[in-house]
Enzyme design. Sequence first.
Site, PDB file in Angstrom:
ATOM      1  N   HIS A 128      39.166  43.902  34.414  1.00  0.00           N
ATOM      2  CA  HIS A 128      38.148  44.231  35.417  1.00  0.00           C
ATOM      3  C   HIS A 128      36.846  44.499  34.664  1.00  0.00           C
ATOM      4  O   HIS A 128      36.408  45.641  34.544  1.00  0.00           O
ATOM      5  CB  HIS A 128      38.588  45.428  36.255  1.00  0.00           C
ATOM      6  CG  HIS A 128      39.654  45.106  37.258  1.00  0.00           C
ATOM      7  ND1 HIS A 128      41.000  45.058  36.953  1.00  0.00           N
ATOM      8  CD2 HIS A 128      39.567  44.774  38.581  1.00  0.00           C
ATOM      9  CE1 HIS A 128      41.683  44.729  38.037  1.00  0.00           C
ATOM     10  NE2 HIS A 128      40.847  44.549  39.039  1.00  0.00           N
ATOM     11  N   GLU A 191      41.742  36.580  40.937  1.00  0.00           N
ATOM     12  CA  GLU A 191      41.392  36.640  42.375  1.00  0.00           C
ATOM     13  C   GLU A 191      40.063  35.919  42.646  1.00  0.00           C
ATOM     14  O   GLU A 191      39.260  36.357  43.452  1.00  0.00           O
ATOM     15  CB  GLU A 191      41.338  38.102  42.852  1.00  0.00           C
ATOM     16  CG  GLU A 191      42.680  38.795  42.719  1.00  0.00           C
ATOM     17  CD  GLU A 191      42.695  40.268  43.141  1.00  0.00           C
ATOM     18  OE1 GLU A 191      41.667  40.786  43.583  1.00  0.00           O
ATOM     19  OE2 GLU A 191      43.774  40.886  43.008  1.00  0.00           O
ATOM     20  N   TRP A 196      34.936  39.567  46.036  1.00  0.00           N
ATOM     21  CA  TRP A 196      34.701  40.970  45.659  1.00  0.00           C
ATOM     22  C   TRP A 196      34.437  41.209  44.161  1.00  0.00           C
ATOM     23  O   TRP A 196      34.134  42.327  43.783  1.00  0.00           O
ATOM     24  CB  TRP A 196      35.883  41.823  46.134  1.00  0.00           C
ATOM     25  CG  TRP A 196      37.223  41.220  45.832  1.00  0.00           C
ATOM     26  CD1 TRP A 196      37.928  41.345  44.668  1.00  0.00           C
ATOM     27  CD2 TRP A 196      38.031  40.424  46.700  1.00  0.00           C
ATOM     28  NE1 TRP A 196      39.112  40.661  44.752  1.00  0.00           N
ATOM     29  CE2 TRP A 196      39.210  40.096  45.989  1.00  0.00           C
ATOM     30  CE3 TRP A 196      37.877  39.944  48.015  1.00  0.00           C
ATOM     31  CZ2 TRP A 196      40.227  39.305  46.542  1.00  0.00           C
ATOM     32  CZ3 TRP A 196      38.896  39.171  48.557  1.00  0.00           C
ATOM     33  CH2 TRP A 196      40.053  38.861  47.819  1.00  0.00           C
ATOM     34  N   TYR A 262      48.866  41.223  48.667  1.00  0.00           N
ATOM     35  CA  TYR A 262      49.337  42.559  49.038  1.00  0.00           C
ATOM     36  C   TYR A 262      49.660  42.670  50.517  1.00  0.00           C
ATOM     37  O   TYR A 262      48.995  42.050  51.341  1.00  0.00           O
ATOM     38  CB  TYR A 262      48.264  43.594  48.698  1.00  0.00           C
ATOM     39  CG  TYR A 262      48.114  43.796  47.211  1.00  0.00           C
ATOM     40  CD1 TYR A 262      49.025  44.562  46.509  1.00  0.00           C
ATOM     41  CD2 TYR A 262      47.063  43.201  46.516  1.00  0.00           C
ATOM     42  CE1 TYR A 262      48.899  44.746  45.140  1.00  0.00           C
ATOM     43  CE2 TYR A 262      46.926  43.383  45.145  1.00  0.00           C
ATOM     44  CZ  TYR A 262      47.847  44.154  44.466  1.00  0.00           C
ATOM     45  OH  TYR A 262      47.730  44.339  43.120  1.00  0.00           O
ATOM     46  N   GLU A 299      50.172  39.654  40.958  1.00  0.00           N
ATOM     47  CA  GLU A 299      50.068  41.024  41.480  1.00  0.00           C
ATOM     48  C   GLU A 299      50.651  40.980  42.870  1.00  0.00           C
ATOM     49  O   GLU A 299      50.335  40.085  43.651  1.00  0.00           O
ATOM     50  CB  GLU A 299      48.609  41.487  41.632  1.00  0.00           C
ATOM     51  CG  GLU A 299      47.886  41.827  40.364  1.00  0.00           C
ATOM     52  CD  GLU A 299      46.438  42.286  40.642  1.00  0.00           C
ATOM     53  OE1 GLU A 299      46.153  42.884  41.691  1.00  0.00           O
ATOM     54  OE2 GLU A 299      45.593  42.022  39.775  1.00  0.00           O
ATOM     55  N   TRP A 330      51.823  46.309  41.527  1.00  0.00           N
ATOM     56  CA  TRP A 330      50.608  46.965  41.037  1.00  0.00           C
ATOM     57  C   TRP A 330      50.883  48.435  40.740  1.00  0.00           C
ATOM     58  O   TRP A 330      52.000  48.915  40.855  1.00  0.00           O
ATOM     59  CB  TRP A 330      49.446  46.741  42.025  1.00  0.00           C
ATOM     60  CG  TRP A 330      48.116  46.962  41.378  1.00  0.00           C
ATOM     61  CD1 TRP A 330      47.178  47.882  41.740  1.00  0.00           C
ATOM     62  CD2 TRP A 330      47.576  46.276  40.228  1.00  0.00           C
ATOM     63  NE1 TRP A 330      46.089  47.805  40.883  1.00  0.00           N
ATOM     64  CE2 TRP A 330      46.316  46.842  39.951  1.00  0.00           C
ATOM     65  CE3 TRP A 330      48.050  45.247  39.406  1.00  0.00           C
ATOM     66  CZ2 TRP A 330      45.515  46.416  38.882  1.00  0.00           C
ATOM     67  CZ3 TRP A 330      47.257  44.821  38.340  1.00  0.00           C
ATOM     68  CH2 TRP A 330      46.008  45.408  38.094  1.00  0.00           C
ATOM     69  N   ARG A 331      49.858  49.150  40.315  1.00  0.00           N
ATOM     70  CA  ARG A 331      50.030  50.443  39.658  1.00  0.00           C
ATOM     71  C   ARG A 331      50.419  51.601  40.587  1.00  0.00           C
ATOM     72  O   ARG A 331      50.143  51.570  41.778  1.00  0.00           O
ATOM     73  CB  ARG A 331      48.743  50.783  38.898  1.00  0.00           C
ATOM     74  CG  ARG A 331      47.550  51.066  39.784  1.00  0.00           C
ATOM     75  CD  ARG A 331      46.239  50.940  39.030  1.00  0.00           C
ATOM     76  NE  ARG A 331      45.162  51.643  39.756  1.00  0.00           N
ATOM     77  CZ  ARG A 331      44.729  52.850  39.455  1.00  0.00           C
ATOM     78  NH1 ARG A 331      45.263  53.514  38.450  1.00  0.00           N
ATOM     79  NH2 ARG A 331      43.763  53.427  40.161  1.00  0.00           N
TER      80      ARG A 331
END
Length: 374
Positions: A128, A191, A196, A262, A299, A330-331
């Site tokens: 990121h 992504e 975004w 997701y 993810e 994911w986390r």
Amino acid sequence: MKRIFGNMLLIAVFLFGSGYTVNGKNKISDSHATRQTKNLFHNMTKLSKQGTMIGHQDALAYGVGWFEDGNRCDFRDASGRYPAVFGWDLGHIELDKNANLDSVKFDLMRHYVKRVYDMGGINTFSWHVQNPLTGESAWDVSSKDVVRNVLPGGTKHKLYLTWLDRVASFFLSLKSDDGELIPIIFRPYHELSGNWFWWCESQCSINEYIALWRMTVDYLRIEKGLHNIIWSYSMAGYVSSEEFLERYPGDKYVDMIGFDCYQRKSVDAQDQFTKIITSNIDILLQVAGVTGKLPAITEVGSEGICNKEWYTTVMLPLVRRGAISYMLLWRNAYTIPGHFYAAYPGHQSAENLRSFVENQVILTVDKISNIYSK
Ligand code: BMA
């Protein structure tokens, strides 16, 4: 002679200029990849035919209610087994910070990576990376000029190379006890089909994105001599293989392909998610067939896991629609209540995660062996 040359040129334009190229199927793109990196890629390809590895982001660093706590791992503590794949994020390494954007210290990350390697697991990195034009976060999409300025000739090109230098130094510091570079999967500019991040399709042209990707690969591979990387290209949503391949940087620059998806927290979220991810998987498998690249769900997860049987009823049937290498949950954030994707001890889905990993086709680290050997 002229005609032969002309034909060769045509073929070259077709192969190298059209976005994606035809390479030996399932061969790693870096012909100078280290022995262990080649072995890893080969073994991952073979394993994908037997089952899907399960992964978790930041699994050793923190979890729900804890941070840097010895050998704790929510996934293992809930399910009885360690994941096979461990995800890490490099965000803020470019700024020369001691810790990443989620407070994982890079020194500790190095240590976790080695622990994973020593137990025979696989490390994958996302990045990121900050917006190099505005100095804001990766999510700053206020300007559409970022990628252009990072490319050669742009105002931020030099700065960006220093950021890549820092990524390179970190990757070069990942060593085994014998001093060998630890092979890793690198999944930058992920992504991309969203809107975004500064590198998303809403923010730059097709050619700019491909140039950014190739510049990154070439710089790390050729200038920095990094040959322990499996390159992973991963999308957000898409509806066709043409769309999937629109910004594909080419077979010589990619080893794995995947997507992030997701389940949201609404009443009909599960049906929606199942529909979308089924289509994503089926298209991904088609693209894998054409390119010979290894597919993964890079993810995934249901935030907060409201359905306590989510792993076996939703994910299990999905991952075996084809030879999918891995899926990465994911986390489990420790500072954002409800932002977690793997069950932890005491959570209503813990028992289900245990049943999930008992399944023969779900590969945890104890079920894979000698992943770095021939
Ligand atoms: C997002 C969220 C953020 C986090 C980022 C990078 O999906 O989990 O809280 O900072 O990933 O790990």
